[in-house]
Enzyme design. Sequence first.
Site, PDB file in Angstrom:
ATOM      1  N   HIS A  61       0.837  -1.207   0.000  1.00  0.00           N
ATOM      2  CA  HIS A  61       0.000   0.000   0.000  1.00  0.00           C
ATOM      3  C   HIS A  61       0.868   1.252   0.000  1.00  0.00           C
ATOM      4  CE1 HIS A  61      -4.091   1.769   1.275  1.00  0.00           C
ATOM      5  NE2 HIS A  61      -3.317   2.762   0.896  1.00  0.00           N
ATOM      6  N   HIS A  63       1.596   5.162  -2.216  1.00  0.00           N
ATOM      7  CA  HIS A  63       1.174   6.157  -3.208  1.00  0.00           C
ATOM      8  C   HIS A  63       2.437   6.710  -3.856  1.00  0.00           C
ATOM      9  CE1 HIS A  63      -3.040   6.285  -1.742  1.00  0.00           C
ATOM     10  NE2 HIS A  63      -2.488   5.971  -0.593  1.00  0.00           N
ATOM     11  N   LEU A  64       2.605   6.444  -5.154  1.00  0.00           N
ATOM     12  CA  LEU A  64       3.818   6.903  -5.837  1.00  0.00           C
ATOM     13  C   LEU A  64       3.588   8.206  -6.598  1.00  0.00           C
ATOM     14  CD1 LEU A  64       5.395   3.539  -7.095  1.00  0.00           C
ATOM     15  CD2 LEU A  64       5.833   4.791  -4.976  1.00  0.00           C
ATOM     16  N   HIS A 180     -10.701   0.986   1.249  1.00  0.00           N
ATOM     17  CA  HIS A 180     -10.460   2.087   2.181  1.00  0.00           C
ATOM     18  C   HIS A 180     -11.789   2.295   2.906  1.00  0.00           C
ATOM     19  CE1 HIS A 180      -9.115   6.426   2.988  1.00  0.00           C
ATOM     20  NE2 HIS A 180     -10.396   6.459   3.256  1.00  0.00           N
ATOM     21  N   ASN A 282      -5.286   9.732   7.148  1.00  0.00           N
ATOM     22  CA  ASN A 282      -6.618   9.159   7.001  1.00  0.00           C
ATOM     23  C   ASN A 282      -6.485   7.668   6.725  1.00  0.00           C
ATOM     24  OD1 ASN A 282      -9.326   8.842   6.689  1.00  0.00           O
ATOM     25  ND2 ASN A 282      -9.426   9.729   4.636  1.00  0.00           N
ATOM     26  N   ASP A 309       1.132   2.625   3.782  1.00  0.00           N
ATOM     27  CA  ASP A 309       0.299   3.734   3.285  1.00  0.00           C
ATOM     28  C   ASP A 309       1.184   4.966   3.039  1.00  0.00           C
ATOM     29  OD1 ASP A 309      -1.847   5.213   2.388  1.00  0.00           O
ATOM     30  OD2 ASP A 309      -2.775   5.467   4.356  1.00  0.00           O
ATOM     31  N   HIS A 313       3.663  14.100   0.561  1.00  0.00           N
ATOM     32  CA  HIS A 313       3.116  15.417   0.212  1.00  0.00           C
ATOM     33  C   HIS A 313       4.248  16.435   0.293  1.00  0.00           C
ATOM     34  CE1 HIS A 313      -1.058  14.208   0.154  1.00  0.00           C
ATOM     35  NE2 HIS A 313      -0.937  13.636   1.335  1.00  0.00           N
TER      36      HIS A 313
HETATM   37 ZN   LIG Z   1      -6.689   4.779   2.051  1.00  0.00          ZN
END
Ligand SMILES: [Zn+2]
Length: 436
Positions: A61, A63-64, A180, A282, A309, A313
Amino acid sequence: MKLLKGGRVVDPANGRDGAFDVLIDQGRIARIGRDLPVESGVTVIEIPAGLIVTPGLIDMHVHLREPGQEHKETVATGAAAAVAGGFTAVACMPNTTPVNDNAGVTEYILKKAAEANLARVYPIGAVSRGQKGEELADIADLRESGCVAVTDDGRPVATALLMRRALEYTQMFGMPVIEHCEEQTLKGDGVAHEGFAASTLGLRGIPGEAESIMALRDISLAELTEGRVHIAHMSARQTLDAVRYGKHRGARVTCEVTPHHFVLTDDRLGAPVAYDTNTKMNPPLREAKDRDAMLQGIADGSVDVIATDHAPHHYDEKHVEFDRAPFGITGLETAVSLCFDRLIHSGLISIGRLIELLTVNPSRILNVPGGSLTEGAPADITILAPDLAVTISVKTMTSKSKNTPFDGWQLRGGVAATLVGGRTVYLNPAIQDLRI
Ligand SMILES: [Zn+2]
């Protein structure tokens, strides 16, 4: 050919924990055994005492951010952060710009991953077109182009009917739907866990039930359809109860917990720095009872996976008022140290159990290679340094973003080296006696 000699090999999928040598040939594990002979043409790599050789870690999990948000992270910088954190493979979420809801985006991500040539990257496609929650994306097309699962992560699958259809459809391919869990009306415009800390600070709350209600919906639908649902980044004790209930009934449900949810609680919102936006994620940091439930679930086997996760940012996006900051923190380069310090050195679980959570189980759930050191398998290997003194520092991190609440933390345990396909893609400069 390379021979890793003298290490403690922990490979729970093959029932191994002890002194084994690992012979690597042409990117694959050629042999594994005790005191393997050194044949000609073999480079011997002595593994210093105290280090542990394990199957490459898999983070299911992350985010790239590419395509579309390359100022936060790219596939290349994310893959570099992955190997620096001991991960030989990552699975990346589809909430990019544009959304990964078609073969074109999936192929673009795979092309960038091949160019980076570091960690393996497994794209995860969207459940619904544009993640809008209206109609199913072309899941067969996504699968064909290389997606290993589907999710509308960032938000839940919008309706029970769409979730039912997604579970029915993915079941044909043996793919999981990653969810999610967040009931949107209960979440409202909340920014923190609904509890004492949020009320003291005047922040709008999100109750644990926003998560558990959605998990119960999806577990019920997994029972109805016999599809597979994987509950992402579980944070609330009620959700863990829902997962246990589902498993008890025979539903095909698995779940993951992030390091920040088993390490931190919502009192971090107020101290040492109040309104630190690196404590905004979140699902939110919850209270001690929830954190303790996550630890209990990790210890008793109810939790299947630890995933980060990883949500990079940019500095400018996070350095705004708490209410306006985006949710999420980076995680790839802090996970191993947090796991060792809080799970192993506290005596909660064994190293074998940690390896299950970080590689055996994610590889099974996603049905991707890895998770074991089996002869013939790609030589994706992580070498861990359980007693290494680590000071987390954003200054030495590889990720393009630095949004972590763990900067300056002193932890015991870290990564010594990472090998993908037999090639050393990361060597920790703090480990002096390893030449690999
Ligand atoms: Zn999520």
